[in-house]
Motif scaffolding. Structure first.
Motif, PDB file in Angstrom:
ATOM      1  N   MET A 168       8.108 -32.128   8.659  1.00  0.00           N
ATOM      2  CA  MET A 168       7.110 -32.134   9.715  1.00  0.00           C
ATOM      3  C   MET A 168       5.717 -32.249   9.087  1.00  0.00           C
ATOM      4  O   MET A 168       5.438 -31.665   8.065  1.00  0.00           O
ATOM      5  CB  MET A 168       7.191 -30.856  10.538  1.00  0.00           C
ATOM      6  CG  MET A 168       8.505 -30.647  11.250  1.00  0.00           C
ATOM      7  SD  MET A 168       8.737 -31.780  12.585  1.00  0.00           S
ATOM      8  CE  MET A 168       8.199 -30.806  13.933  1.00  0.00           C
ATOM      9  N   ARG A 169       4.864 -33.001   9.794  1.00  0.00           N
ATOM     10  CA  ARG A 169       3.491 -33.191   9.357  1.00  0.00           C
ATOM     11  C   ARG A 169       2.553 -32.947  10.535  1.00  0.00           C
ATOM     12  O   ARG A 169       2.965 -32.993  11.686  1.00  0.00           O
ATOM     13  CB  ARG A 169       3.288 -34.621   8.859  1.00  0.00           C
ATOM     14  CG  ARG A 169       4.086 -34.960   7.636  1.00  0.00           C
ATOM     15  CD  ARG A 169       3.842 -36.375   7.241  1.00  0.00           C
ATOM     16  NE  ARG A 169       4.653 -36.721   6.088  1.00  0.00           N
ATOM     17  CZ  ARG A 169       4.515 -37.825   5.402  1.00  0.00           C
ATOM     18  NH1 ARG A 169       3.606 -38.717   5.753  1.00  0.00           N
ATOM     19  NH2 ARG A 169       5.282 -38.079   4.380  1.00  0.00           N
ATOM     20  N   ILE A 170       1.285 -32.750  10.213  1.00  0.00           N
ATOM     21  CA  ILE A 170       0.275 -32.560  11.252  1.00  0.00           C
ATOM     22  C   ILE A 170      -0.439 -33.884  11.461  1.00  0.00           C
ATOM     23  O   ILE A 170      -0.994 -34.446  10.513  1.00  0.00           O
ATOM     24  CB  ILE A 170      -0.718 -31.453  10.856  1.00  0.00           C
ATOM     25  CG1 ILE A 170       0.014 -30.126  10.661  1.00  0.00           C
ATOM     26  CG2 ILE A 170      -1.815 -31.324  11.911  1.00  0.00           C
ATOM     27  CD1 ILE A 170      -0.839 -29.035  10.047  1.00  0.00           C
ATOM     28  N   PHE A 171      -0.411 -34.387  12.706  1.00  0.00           N
ATOM     29  CA  PHE A 171      -1.034 -35.658  13.051  1.00  0.00           C
ATOM     30  C   PHE A 171      -2.079 -35.465  14.145  1.00  0.00           C
ATOM     31  O   PHE A 171      -1.956 -34.561  14.977  1.00  0.00           O
ATOM     32  CB  PHE A 171       0.016 -36.662  13.558  1.00  0.00           C
ATOM     33  CG  PHE A 171       1.001 -37.088  12.513  1.00  0.00           C
ATOM     34  CD1 PHE A 171       0.667 -38.068  11.594  1.00  0.00           C
ATOM     35  CD2 PHE A 171       2.253 -36.512  12.442  1.00  0.00           C
ATOM     36  CE1 PHE A 171       1.571 -38.476  10.623  1.00  0.00           C
ATOM     37  CE2 PHE A 171       3.167 -36.907  11.486  1.00  0.00           C
ATOM     38  CZ  PHE A 171       2.829 -37.894  10.564  1.00  0.00           C
ATOM     39  N   LEU A 172      -3.062 -36.355  14.166  1.00  0.00           N
ATOM     40  CA  LEU A 172      -4.059 -36.354  15.230  1.00  0.00           C
ATOM     41  C   LEU A 172      -3.381 -36.593  16.570  1.00  0.00           C
ATOM     42  O   LEU A 172      -2.578 -37.513  16.713  1.00  0.00           O
ATOM     43  CB  LEU A 172      -5.099 -37.452  14.965  1.00  0.00           C
ATOM     44  CG  LEU A 172      -6.211 -37.586  16.003  1.00  0.00           C
ATOM     45  CD1 LEU A 172      -7.125 -36.360  15.976  1.00  0.00           C
ATOM     46  CD2 LEU A 172      -7.021 -38.853  15.737  1.00  0.00           C
ATOM     47  N   LYS A 173      -3.700 -35.760  17.547  1.00  0.00           N
ATOM     48  CA  LYS A 173      -3.176 -35.923  18.904  1.00  0.00           C
ATOM     49  C   LYS A 173      -4.230 -36.532  19.811  1.00  0.00           C
ATOM     50  O   LYS A 173      -3.945 -37.437  20.590  1.00  0.00           O
ATOM     51  CB  LYS A 173      -2.720 -34.578  19.474  1.00  0.00           C
ATOM     52  CG  LYS A 173      -2.095 -34.699  20.863  1.00  0.00           C
ATOM     53  CD  LYS A 173      -1.743 -33.353  21.440  1.00  0.00           C
ATOM     54  CE  LYS A 173      -2.995 -32.795  22.069  1.00  0.00           C
ATOM     55  NZ  LYS A 173      -2.825 -31.638  22.897  1.00  0.00           N
TER      56      LYS A 173
END
Length: 120
Positions: A1-6
């Motif tokens: 899992m990665r953190i992406f711009l929403k």
């Protein structure tokens, strides 16, 4: 899992800085809905005027008021009249197309910058 711009509200103008409030950023409810921001959702605020960056949470202001108010101690870093970018992120396996909205000087949506396709 990665953190992406929403989602991203770009070039918002801070309408008020309220040191007396206990924290957060108040955002016009219509803008929150357009950017898929939930009340109390964590946001990153980047001050394009002075370079300050901070994390806080969003609370809904009056719909179509254009309000963008920095509350609490963050009002020392981001002041009324500053131009800011407000971003939210989500945890996912792969990137999805973020919502990117460019605002005018009255904090109304000027242009939807969201691309039709995700560029990789």
């Amino acid at each position: 899992m990665r953190i992406f711009l929403k989602s991203k509200l770009h070039k918002a103008i801070v309408t008020e800085a309220n040191l007396a409030y206990t924290g957060s950023i108040t955002i016009d409810k219509a803008l929150m809905e357009a950017a898929d921001l939930a009340e109390y959702e964590k946001v990153l605020v980047v001050d394009n005027t002075n370079g300050n960056r901070l994390e806080t949470y969003a609370i809904a202001g009056d719909r179509h008021s254009g309000v963008v108010c920095m509350n609490g101690a963050a009002a020392h870093l981001v002041r009324a009249g500053d131009e800011i970018t407000i971003m939210s992120f989500h945890l996912q396996d792969k990137p999805t197309q973020p919502i990117k909205l460019l605002l005018d000087a009255n904090n109304r949506i000027f242009k939807n910058l969201t691309q039709l396709e995700l560029v990789r």
